[in-house]
Write a protein that holds these residues in place. Structure first.
Motif, PDB file in Angstrom:
ATOM      1  N   ASP A 278       0.807  -1.222   0.000  1.00  0.00           N
ATOM      2  CA  ASP A 278       0.000   0.000   0.000  1.00  0.00           C
ATOM      3  C   ASP A 278       0.840   1.271   0.000  1.00  0.00           C
ATOM      4  O   ASP A 278       0.309   2.373   0.152  1.00  0.00           O
ATOM      5  N   LYS A 279       2.143   1.112  -0.195  1.00  0.00           N
ATOM      6  CA  LYS A 279       3.021   2.268  -0.321  1.00  0.00           C
ATOM      7  C   LYS A 279       3.160   2.654  -1.789  1.00  0.00           C
ATOM      8  O   LYS A 279       2.758   1.912  -2.684  1.00  0.00           O
ATOM      9  N   TYR A 280       3.778   3.816  -2.005  1.00  0.00           N
ATOM     10  CA  TYR A 280       4.020   4.310  -3.354  1.00  0.00           C
ATOM     11  C   TYR A 280       5.511   4.166  -3.688  1.00  0.00           C
ATOM     12  O   TYR A 280       6.353   4.078  -2.778  1.00  0.00           O
ATOM     13  N   PRO A 281       5.864   4.131  -4.978  1.00  0.00           N
ATOM     14  CA  PRO A 281       7.268   3.918  -5.350  1.00  0.00           C
ATOM     15  C   PRO A 281       8.260   4.851  -4.658  1.00  0.00           C
ATOM     16  O   PRO A 281       9.362   4.437  -4.314  1.00  0.00           O
ATOM     17  N   ALA A 282       7.882   6.107  -4.450  1.00  0.00           N
ATOM     18  CA  ALA A 282       8.792   7.063  -3.820  1.00  0.00           C
ATOM     19  C   ALA A 282       9.102   6.714  -2.368  1.00  0.00           C
ATOM     20  O   ALA A 282      10.061   7.249  -1.793  1.00  0.00           O
ATOM     21  N   GLU A 283       8.312   5.821  -1.778  1.00  0.00           N
ATOM     22  CA  GLU A 283       8.461   5.504  -0.362  1.00  0.00           C
ATOM     23  C   GLU A 283       9.260   4.231  -0.102  1.00  0.00           C
ATOM     24  O   GLU A 283       9.443   3.843   1.051  1.00  0.00           O
ATOM     25  N   ILE A 284       9.756   3.585  -1.156  1.00  0.00           N
ATOM     26  CA  ILE A 284      10.432   2.297  -0.970  1.00  0.00           C
ATOM     27  C   ILE A 284      11.820   2.324  -1.605  1.00  0.00           C
ATOM     28  O   ILE A 284      12.146   3.235  -2.371  1.00  0.00           O
ATOM     29  N   SER A 285      12.628   1.310  -1.298  1.00  0.00           N
ATOM     30  CA  SER A 285      14.001   1.249  -1.804  1.00  0.00           C
ATOM     31  C   SER A 285      14.047   0.749  -3.245  1.00  0.00           C
ATOM     32  O   SER A 285      13.072   0.201  -3.771  1.00  0.00           O
TER      33      SER A 285
END
Length: 245
Positions: free
Chosen positions: A136-143
């Motif tokens: 449920d996160k967005y690409p900008a929030e993950i590695s």
């Protein structure tokens, strides 16, 4: 599963014609993880682009699951790309405005078929690749490593016949690279996925069943893994050094 026969491809620049692929023959069996390596200009990216149907080739044949790719119209090629082929790119190609769950489901969204089975498969793939916690996160929030594992999951959502991976570890550190290559291994072992990967990374290639080495548009040799991963990497490095001397 994937057959390439007598493949030729050249480019014209002004009045000059440059041959890039000069009669390449190869096959990838169901459930096999195969890499293509070679120096810059060897033709590996052109080979992948021909198989992907993104550029036409001059001569030869490419078949995926018995379907011939030459001579198809653009609508047919688009359907083949979306149903028979899965793609993993160096730059991830995730959509910033969609959650990771939605990004994994993009090929089904394109088909207009986001049913319960697709949702369940997305959850299953996320579990296999260890990314359930970021759905449920967005690409900008993950590695970067998590982005690429999401891309691997996306490539499998339509049960493709072959996954085509273009330098999938090229933008990753060593820890993330290993996680992504192990994700391909999980896809092979748990889903019988067939993977064809272009890479310059001998570490990534050492996880494969077989490595095809290209030089000057022809196959220089093929190496099969018959021992440990580290021994296979040593053989690869030795052969690459011999090939480039």
């Amino acid at each position: 599963m994937l057959y390439v026969k007598d493949l030729h491809k050249s480019y014209e620049v002004g009045k000059n014609k440059y041959a890039v692929l000069k009669g390449v023959d190869l096959h990838v069996a169901q459930g096999e993880f195969v890499a293509v390596m070679g120096p810059s200009g060897s033709g590996k990216t052109t080979l992948l682009n021909c198989i992907s149907c993104y550029i036409p080739f001059d001569k030869g044949s490419i078949t995926v699951g018995g379907a011939h790719l030459a001579g198809q119209d653009e609508d047919t090629l688009s359907r083949i790309r979306n149903t028979k082929l899965g793609f993993v790119f160096q730059d991830f190609m995730l959509l910033d405005g969609l959650t990771i769950r939605e990004n994994i489901l993009v090929p089904r969204i394109v088909q207009g078929e986001v049913r319960k089975d697709a949702q369940e498969l997305a959850e299953q793939l996320a579990g296999i690749f260890g990314i359930t916690h970021i759905l449920d996160k967005y690409p900008a929030e993950i590695s970067g490593g998590e982005k690429q594992r999401a891309a691997v999951a996306r490539s499998l959502i339509n049960h493709p016949m072959v996954i085509l991976a273009d330098e999938p570890t090229g933008n990753l550190d060593s820890k993330s690279s290993r996680a992504v290559i192990e994700a391909f291994g999980s896809a092979k072992n748990k889903m019988n996925a067939t993977i064809f990967m272009v890479t310059h990374d001998s570490f990534a290639a050492s996880f494969c069943d077989r490595v095809i080495l290209l030089k000057d548009g022809v196959i220089y040799c093929q190496l099969e893994k018959d021992g440990s991963r580290s021994d296979f990497q040593d053989r690869l490095l030795s052969t690459i050094k011999e090939m480039t001397n």
